[in-house]
Scaffold this motif. Structure first.
Motif, PDB file in Angstrom:
ATOM      1  N   ASP A 297       4.917  37.522 -27.000  1.00  0.00           N
ATOM      2  CA  ASP A 297       5.284  37.757 -25.598  1.00  0.00           C
ATOM      3  C   ASP A 297       6.436  36.862 -25.187  1.00  0.00           C
ATOM      4  OD1 ASP A 297       3.794  37.428 -22.306  1.00  0.00           O
ATOM      5  OD2 ASP A 297       5.118  38.983 -23.101  1.00  0.00           O
ATOM      6  N   ARG A 298       7.401  36.751 -26.093  1.00  0.00           N
ATOM      7  CA  ARG A 298       8.565  35.932 -25.798  1.00  0.00           C
ATOM      8  C   ARG A 298       9.819  36.786 -25.872  1.00  0.00           C
ATOM      9  NH1 ARG A 298       8.196  30.965 -29.861  1.00  0.00           N
ATOM     10  NH2 ARG A 298       7.958  32.697 -31.302  1.00  0.00           N
ATOM     11  N   MET A 299      10.832  36.352 -25.126  1.00  0.00           N
ATOM     12  CA  MET A 299      12.142  36.963 -25.231  1.00  0.00           C
ATOM     13  C   MET A 299      12.960  36.153 -26.235  1.00  0.00           C
ATOM     14  SD  MET A 299      12.974  37.771 -21.210  1.00  0.00           S
ATOM     15  CE  MET A 299      14.393  38.820 -21.579  1.00  0.00           C
ATOM     16  N   VAL A 300      14.024  36.772 -26.748  1.00  0.00           N
ATOM     17  CA  VAL A 300      14.906  36.101 -27.698  1.00  0.00           C
ATOM     18  C   VAL A 300      16.182  35.682 -27.000  1.00  0.00           C
ATOM     19  CG1 VAL A 300      16.272  36.364 -29.808  1.00  0.00           C
ATOM     20  CG2 VAL A 300      13.994  37.362 -29.669  1.00  0.00           C
ATOM     21  N   ALA A 301      16.540  34.410 -27.139  1.00  0.00           N
ATOM     22  CA  ALA A 301      17.811  33.905 -26.630  1.00  0.00           C
ATOM     23  C   ALA A 301      18.638  33.417 -27.818  1.00  0.00           C
ATOM     24  CB  ALA A 301      17.588  32.757 -25.647  1.00  0.00           C
ATOM     25  N   VAL A 302      19.833  33.973 -27.974  1.00  0.00           N
ATOM     26  CA  VAL A 302      20.747  33.509 -29.018  1.00  0.00           C
ATOM     27  C   VAL A 302      21.597  32.399 -28.412  1.00  0.00           C
ATOM     28  CG1 VAL A 302      22.613  34.130 -30.584  1.00  0.00           C
ATOM     29  CG2 VAL A 302      20.772  35.762 -30.131  1.00  0.00           C
ATOM     30  N   VAL A 303      21.442  31.201 -28.934  1.00  0.00           N
ATOM     31  CA  VAL A 303      22.101  30.017 -28.396  1.00  0.00           C
ATOM     32  C   VAL A 303      23.180  29.566 -29.376  1.00  0.00           C
ATOM     33  CG1 VAL A 303      21.796  27.643 -27.597  1.00  0.00           C
ATOM     34  CG2 VAL A 303      19.964  29.330 -27.253  1.00  0.00           C
ATOM     35  N   THR A 304      24.419  29.584 -28.927  1.00  0.00           N
ATOM     36  CA  THR A 304      25.544  29.178 -29.765  1.00  0.00           C
ATOM     37  C   THR A 304      26.098  27.858 -29.247  1.00  0.00           C
ATOM     38  OG1 THR A 304      26.093  31.506 -30.090  1.00  0.00           O
ATOM     39  CG2 THR A 304      27.758  29.900 -30.736  1.00  0.00           C
TER      40      THR A 304
END
Length: 271
Positions: A199-206
């Motif tokens: 139940d998590r969203m994905v955040a792409v962190v650069t």
């Protein structure tokens, strides 16, 4: 999916969750069998149409599934597919898409039960980055002339013993049976599905430099508060990000990098 198919998929997800909650169910085997049924219905268009024909009674379609699959797969798989064909589907392809999602979800559930879901999430993301950085590897994995055995062997050489078993199974199925999708789209879909298991969203962190554990914790907490859901951070390094970070959640980009701010300033000066 729209309308009836969306409702049918939601019901199938609930039945899968109920099945995999039972400790007696071999979840990895269930995933393999659902994948096999997916391949069968993708290949046999006529059968797929019969099983999604709204003019046919749901019970007769379920009986057909039991006759076809009853001796080929386990009882849990046959019962799950029987329940799915009792439902109404807007398009025949939607049934196959749903089966594929359930197969992948079952593999991710097996990883979660084994305590390796976090590793699978990270490995899917890293594999996507490796593919994106190597045109030769991408060409080899998407070559339509290459055999399934050749692609599977290539993936074994890349992932075997280096990645969780669920990661290897998921990526191998995607590469050997893409069903018209790009490799990148398939990997992104798997990554999102893995995040949804928690139940998590994905955040792409650069960022230009690796973030500390404390920075990752603060960022994750801030994003969770912003979006109202737990957040899984996929971390990527890019030396061209001069300072700060860039965060992408779905289609939304939160620009906090110095490079982006400089570019914005240049655009304002030019105008």
């Amino acid at each position: 999916m729209n309308g009836a198919s969306r409702e049918a998929l939601a019901a199938a997800r609930e039945r899968l969750d109920a099945l995999t909650d039972a400790t007696s169910v071999d979840t990895a085997r269930l995933a393999d069998e659902l994948a096999a049924v997916t391949a069968l219905l993708h290949r046999e268009v006529g059968l797929r149409r019969v099983l999604t024909d709204p003019a046919q009674a749901g019970e007769s379609k379920a009986e057909l599934v039991q006759r076809l699959l009853g001796t080929q797969v386990g009882g849990e798989t046959a019962d799950l597919v029987s329940g799915m064909v009792r439902s109404r589907w807007s398009q025949s392809r939607d049934l196959v898409d749903a089966l594929e999602e359930l197969a992948n979800t079952a593999d991710l559930t097996a990883a979660q039960q084994g305590g390796t879901l976090d590793s699978v999430e990270d490995e899917l993301f890293r594999f996507g980055r490796i593919v994106a950085s190597s045109t030769e590897l991408r060409a080899a994995l998407t070559d339509r002339k290459a055999t399934v055995a050749a692609k599977s062997e290539l993936l074994r050489s890349l992932l075997g013993g280096r990645a969780a078993p669920a990661t290897e199974r998921l990526v191998t199925r995607l590469v050997t049976a893409p069903r018209g999708r790009s490799l990148e789209a398939g990997l992104e879909s798997l990554s999102k599905l893995a995040a949804e298991r928690r139940d998590r969203m994905v955040a792409v962190v650069t960022s230009a430099v690796p973030l500390s554990d404390a920075q990752k914790q603060r960022l994750g907490d801030a994003l969770a508060k912003l979006y109202g859901r737990r957040m899984h951070l996929n971390l990527d390094l890019d030396p061209e990000v001069l300072g700060g970070i860039r965060v992408q959640v779905g289609d939304e980009i939160i620009n906090g990098s110095l490079a982006d701010r400089l570019a914005d300033a240049e655009r304002r000066l030019a105008s």
